[in-house]
Design an enzyme around this catalytic site. Structure first.
Site, PDB file in Angstrom:
ATOM      1  N   GLU A 264      -0.684  -9.342  -1.007  1.00 32.78           N
ATOM      2  CA  GLU A 264      -2.126  -9.627  -0.834  1.00 32.78           C
ATOM      3  C   GLU A 264      -2.856  -9.609  -2.177  1.00 32.78           C
ATOM      4  OE1 GLU A 264      -2.363  -6.539   2.315  1.00 32.78           O
ATOM      5  OE2 GLU A 264      -3.483  -8.041   3.425  1.00 32.78           O
TER       6      GLU A 264
ATOM      7  N   ALA B 248       0.861  -1.175   0.000  1.00 37.59           N
ATOM      8  CA  ALA B 248       0.000   0.000   0.000  1.00 37.59           C
ATOM      9  C   ALA B 248       0.897   1.224   0.000  1.00 37.59           C
ATOM     10  CB  ALA B 248      -0.887  -0.019   1.232  1.00 37.59           C
TER      11      ALA B 248
ATOM     12  N   GLY C 279       0.434  -5.077   0.805  1.00 33.81           N
ATOM     13  CA  GLY C 279      -0.727  -5.087  -0.093  1.00 33.81           C
ATOM     14  C   GLY C 279      -0.421  -5.722  -1.449  1.00 33.81           C
TER      15      GLY C 279
ATOM     16  N   GLU D  83       3.871  -5.524   7.264  1.00 33.34           N
ATOM     17  CA  GLU D  83       3.050  -4.454   7.863  1.00 33.34           C
ATOM     18  C   GLU D  83       3.363  -4.204   9.328  1.00 33.34           C
ATOM     19  OE1 GLU D  83       1.933  -6.667   5.711  1.00 33.34           O
ATOM     20  OE2 GLU D  83       0.406  -5.791   4.409  1.00 33.34           O
TER      21      GLU D  83
HETATM   22  N1  DAK Z   1       4.617   3.234  -0.689  1.00 29.13           N
HETATM   23  C1  DAK Z   1       5.018   4.406  -1.223  1.00 29.13           C
HETATM   24  N2  DAK Z   1       6.192   4.563  -1.850  1.00 29.13           N
HETATM   25  C2  DAK Z   1       6.995   3.499  -1.928  1.00 29.13           C
HETATM   26  C3  DAK Z   1       6.645   2.242  -1.383  1.00 29.13           C
HETATM   27  C4  DAK Z   1       5.380   2.126  -0.740  1.00 29.13           C
HETATM   28  N3  DAK Z   1       4.949   0.999  -0.233  1.00 29.13           N
HETATM   29  N4  DAK Z   1       7.667   1.383  -1.612  1.00 29.13           N
HETATM   30  C5  DAK Z   1       8.604   2.076  -2.274  1.00 29.13           C
HETATM   31  N5  DAK Z   1       8.208   3.345  -2.480  1.00 29.13           N
HETATM   32  C6  DAK Z   1       8.942   4.414  -3.147  1.00 29.13           C
HETATM   33  C7  DAK Z   1      10.113   4.913  -2.307  1.00 29.13           C
HETATM   34  O1  DAK Z   1       9.687   5.858  -1.371  1.00 29.13           O
HETATM   35  C8  DAK Z   1      11.000   5.514  -3.393  1.00 29.13           C
HETATM   36  O2  DAK Z   1      10.469   6.764  -3.740  1.00 29.13           O
HETATM   37  P1  DAK Z   1      11.440   8.058  -3.910  1.00 29.13           P
HETATM   38  O3  DAK Z   1      12.183   8.166  -2.620  1.00 29.13           O
HETATM   39  O4  DAK Z   1      12.348   7.690  -5.061  1.00 29.13           O
HETATM   40  O5  DAK Z   1      10.517   9.192  -4.191  1.00 29.13           O
HETATM   41  C9  DAK Z   1      10.793   4.581  -4.572  1.00 29.13           C
HETATM   42  O6  DAK Z   1       9.556   3.910  -4.332  1.00 29.13           O
HETATM   43  C10 DAK Z   1      11.889   3.526  -4.709  1.00 29.13           C
HETATM   44  O7  DAK Z   1      11.986   2.824  -3.482  1.00 29.13           O
HETATM   45  P2  DAK Z   1      13.359   2.654  -2.657  1.00 29.13           P
HETATM   46  O8  DAK Z   1      14.294   3.791  -2.946  1.00 29.13           O
HETATM   47  O9  DAK Z   1      13.000   2.423  -1.246  1.00 29.13           O
HETATM   48  O10 DAK Z   1      13.947   1.349  -3.326  1.00 29.13           O
HETATM   49  P3  DAK Z   1      14.932   0.283  -2.649  1.00 29.13           P
HETATM   50  O11 DAK Z   1      15.377  -0.618  -3.750  1.00 29.13           O
HETATM   51  O12 DAK Z   1      15.976   0.947  -1.823  1.00 29.13           O
HETATM   52  O13 DAK Z   1      14.002  -0.577  -1.662  1.00 29.13           O
HETATM   53  C11 DAK Z   1      12.026  -1.785  -1.001  1.00 29.13           C
HETATM   54  C12 DAK Z   1      12.959  -1.353  -2.170  1.00 29.13           C
HETATM   55  C13 DAK Z   1      10.793  -2.481  -1.614  1.00 29.13           C
HETATM   56  C14 DAK Z   1      12.765  -2.774  -0.096  1.00 29.13           C
HETATM   57  C15 DAK Z   1      11.636  -0.517  -0.186  1.00 29.13           C
HETATM   58  O14 DAK Z   1      11.139   0.472  -1.106  1.00 29.13           O
HETATM   59  C16 DAK Z   1      10.578  -0.785   0.833  1.00 29.13           C
HETATM   60  O15 DAK Z   1      10.853  -1.325   1.891  1.00 29.13           O
HETATM   61  N6  DAK Z   1       9.352  -0.361   0.531  1.00 29.13           N
HETATM   62  C17 DAK Z   1       8.234  -0.498   1.469  1.00 29.13           C
HETATM   63  C18 DAK Z   1       7.786  -1.922   1.541  1.00 29.13           C
HETATM   64  C19 DAK Z   1       6.669  -2.121   2.539  1.00 29.13           C
HETATM   65  O16 DAK Z   1       6.875  -1.912   3.772  1.00 29.13           O
HETATM   66  N7  DAK Z   1       5.503  -2.512   2.052  1.00 29.13           N
HETATM   67  C20 DAK Z   1       4.378  -2.730   2.889  1.00 29.13           C
HETATM   68  C21 DAK Z   1       3.551  -1.473   2.880  1.00 29.13           C
HETATM   69  S1  DAK Z   1       2.320  -1.575   4.119  1.00 29.13           S
HETATM   70  C22 DAK Z   1      -4.706  -1.553   5.972  1.00 29.13           C
HETATM   71  C23 DAK Z   1      -4.801  -1.662   4.614  1.00 29.13           C
HETATM   72  C24 DAK Z   1      -3.721  -2.064   3.910  1.00 29.13           C
HETATM   73  C25 DAK Z   1      -2.514  -2.311   4.512  1.00 29.13           C
HETATM   74  C26 DAK Z   1      -2.457  -2.200   5.875  1.00 29.13           C
HETATM   75  C27 DAK Z   1      -3.533  -1.825   6.592  1.00 29.13           C
HETATM   76  N8  DAK Z   1      -5.823  -1.094   6.691  1.00 29.13           N
HETATM   77  C28 DAK Z   1      -6.509   0.081   6.241  1.00 29.13           C
HETATM   78  C29 DAK Z   1      -5.982  -1.526   8.068  1.00 29.13           C
HETATM   79  C30 DAK Z   1      -1.366  -2.635   3.752  1.00 29.13           C
HETATM   80  C31 DAK Z   1      -0.185  -2.139   4.147  1.00 29.13           C
HETATM   81  C32 DAK Z   1       1.019  -2.262   3.350  1.00 29.13           C
HETATM   82  O17 DAK Z   1       1.062  -2.757   2.255  1.00 29.13           O
END
Ligand code: DAK
Length: 265
Positions: free
Chosen positions: A119, A71, A116, A139
């Protein structure tokens, strides 16, 4: 109708196979509300589409690095607490719509499928992945829990204990781990091979009764969490429905006449 312009999706159709490609590569295809709303619109149109026009759907993404990195964390940062439930509802609605599509849906994953993103992949009927794919539900490291059906679906794919271990520890699975744990059906060297195999698999259903695919999917989705007796009742209902179809007469007649069936439902 299906092929209209979307801001965050590329939609193409070839040989009755529709490919949906998530298109926000600059932010690793993170799911924001606009993208989810577009997916909802498109999937609603697809659920109304007849087998004559559609035999399968591929869900994939643009860019090398990620299928979907979750997400959109930046958008979630500005999300009021009372909007969390709407956001979760939208994501869950989209994920449930995949199960209502009358034809098989295959998620083709390359790179990160996190949160997400994992998912969304699990909402498809099955998942293929390239060797560089990484799966996880991180998450908890953001102080959240999976919100688009992940707590249920991961356990459905891999069993409760493996699912708990991945979610509680914030672990990451390589494509090989995901294959070993039954999250992924097959692993490919690159995206081209993966998409080409997915298309071949979907076109195999050309030789099957499309009505049979539809009723099998509906029956398996509806009966998965039921007890044996209720599952049998659901199967019986679908079996009776297809028994009176033109396809059943075509299939049986073709077998008896040693011919190839030409299914038209
Ligand atoms: N959201 C927004 N931007 C993201 C992103 C994300 N999930 N993942 C990456 N980006 C963006 C980065 O901010 C960066 O943007 P700029 O800084 O260039 O503007 C760009 O994409 C490239 O990412 P990185 O520079 O970080 O690239 P790396 O190769 O260094 O790292 C990575 C790749 C995938 C390991 C890292 O980007 C990362 O850890 N990303 C986040 C992964 C993550 O934690 N995903 C889970 C998100 S939480 C709910 C509903 C839904 C959900 C929960 C609750 N309810 C309403 C209760 C779901 C939640 C999730 O999915």
């Amino acid at each position: 109708m299906l092929l209209k312009e979307y801001k965050n999706l590329l939609v193409t159709k070839e040989d009755k196979i529709l490919t949906i490609s998530i298109n926000r590569p600059k932010v690793l295809n993170a799911l924001n509300q606009e993208l989810l709303s577009e997916l909802k619109t498109l999937l609603t149109l697809i659920t109304d589409t007849d087998f004559k026009d559609l035999r399968g759907v591929i869900l994939t993404s643009e860019g090398e690095k990620a299928f979907i990195a979750g997400a959109d964390i930046k958008e979630m940062d500005g999300l009021e607490d009372d909007k969390a439930s709407d956001f979760s509802a939208l994501g869950q609605e989209v994920s449930l719509l995949f199960s209502k599509v009358k034809v098989p849906v295959i998620a083709c994953v390359q790179g990160y499928a996190l949160g997400g993103g994992c998912e969304m992949a699990m909402s498809a009927d099955w998942i293929y992945a390239t060797e560089n794919a990484i799966f996880g539900l991180p998450e908890l490291s953001l102080g959240l829990i999976p919100g688009f059906g992940g707590t249920k679906r991961l356990a459905q794919f891999v069993g409760l204990a493996k699912a708990k271990e991945l979610i509680f520890t914030g672990g990451k699975w390589t494509a090989a781990d995901a294959y070993k744990n039954l999250l992924v059906n097959k692993v490919f060297a690159n995206k081209e091979e993966m998409l080409s195999f997915a298309k071949k698999q979907l076109l195999k259903s050309e030789r099957q009764s499309a009505l049979g695919v539809f009723y099998s999917k509906k029956t398996m989705e509806e009966s998965y969490f039921c007890n044996m007796q209720d599952s049998m009742s659901i199967e019986k209902k679908s079996f009776s429905a297809i028994f009176s179809s033109k396809d059943k007469r075509t299939g049986i007649k073709a077998f008896l006449n040693k011919e190839k069936p030409n299914f038209q439902y």
